[in-house]
Design a protein around this motif. Structure first.
Motif, PDB file in Angstrom:
ATOM      1  N   THR A  34       0.803  -1.222   0.000  1.00  0.00           N
ATOM      2  CA  THR A  34       0.000   0.000   0.000  1.00  0.00           C
ATOM      3  C   THR A  34       0.837   1.274   0.000  1.00  0.00           C
ATOM      4  OG1 THR A  34      -0.163  -0.107   2.409  1.00  0.00           O
ATOM      5  CG2 THR A  34      -1.957  -1.084   1.136  1.00  0.00           C
ATOM      6  N   VAL A  37       1.578   2.583  -3.554  1.00  0.00           N
ATOM      7  CA  VAL A  37       0.327   3.048  -4.156  1.00  0.00           C
ATOM      8  C   VAL A  37      -0.052   4.401  -3.558  1.00  0.00           C
ATOM      9  CG1 VAL A  37      -2.131   2.560  -4.389  1.00  0.00           C
ATOM     10  CG2 VAL A  37      -0.464   0.728  -4.690  1.00  0.00           C
ATOM     11  N   LEU A  40       2.167   7.091  -4.999  1.00  0.00           N
ATOM     12  CA  LEU A  40       1.771   7.466  -6.363  1.00  0.00           C
ATOM     13  C   LEU A  40       0.521   8.347  -6.354  1.00  0.00           C
ATOM     14  CD1 LEU A  40       2.429   4.163  -8.310  1.00  0.00           C
ATOM     15  CD2 LEU A  40       3.697   6.307  -8.479  1.00  0.00           C
ATOM     16  N   VAL A  41      -0.437   8.047  -5.496  1.00  0.00           N
ATOM     17  CA  VAL A  41      -1.655   8.859  -5.405  1.00  0.00           C
ATOM     18  C   VAL A  41      -1.310  10.269  -4.938  1.00  0.00           C
ATOM     19  CG1 VAL A  41      -3.819   9.130  -4.127  1.00  0.00           C
ATOM     20  CG2 VAL A  41      -3.217   6.910  -5.092  1.00  0.00           C
TER      21      VAL A  41
END
Length: 97
Positions: A34, A37, A40-41
């Motif tokens: 996580t 991710v 990146l968000v």
């Protein structure tokens, strides 16, 4: 003394390493999945936020609805997963009582 190096250096004991691997939790695995991710968000949010003009597709009502659905969907999914694991741990505690 060469054959007893595992007593001097526990990191050389293969059995000890394998036992640790069996009893490791998957929390670190979840973190390793996580965290990139999430990074990146955050990167996408910062890149869009730093634009001089906001992209047109973010102004529409459908984009607002999609963002709200995704946000609340992830929140509800997290609550459900947490509830399931909480009930599993409670059941496990009752079984060990």
């Amino acid at each position: 003394m060469e054959e007893y190096q595992c007593f001097l250096h526990p990191s050389l004991d293969l059995n000890e390493i394998l036992v640790k691997m069996i009893f490791m939790t998957t929390e670190f695995d979840w973190f390793m999945i996580t965290m990139p991710v999430f990074a990146l968000v955050v990167w996408v949010i910062v890149m869009i936020g730093s634009m001089e003009k906001q992209p047109k597709f973010l102004d529409g009502a459908t984009a607002d609805t999609v963002f709200k659905c995704i946000f609340f969907g992830l929140f509800v999914l997290g609550v459900i997963v947490s509830l399931v694991y909480m009930l599993l741990r409670f059941w496990e505690l009752l079984g060990n009582y």
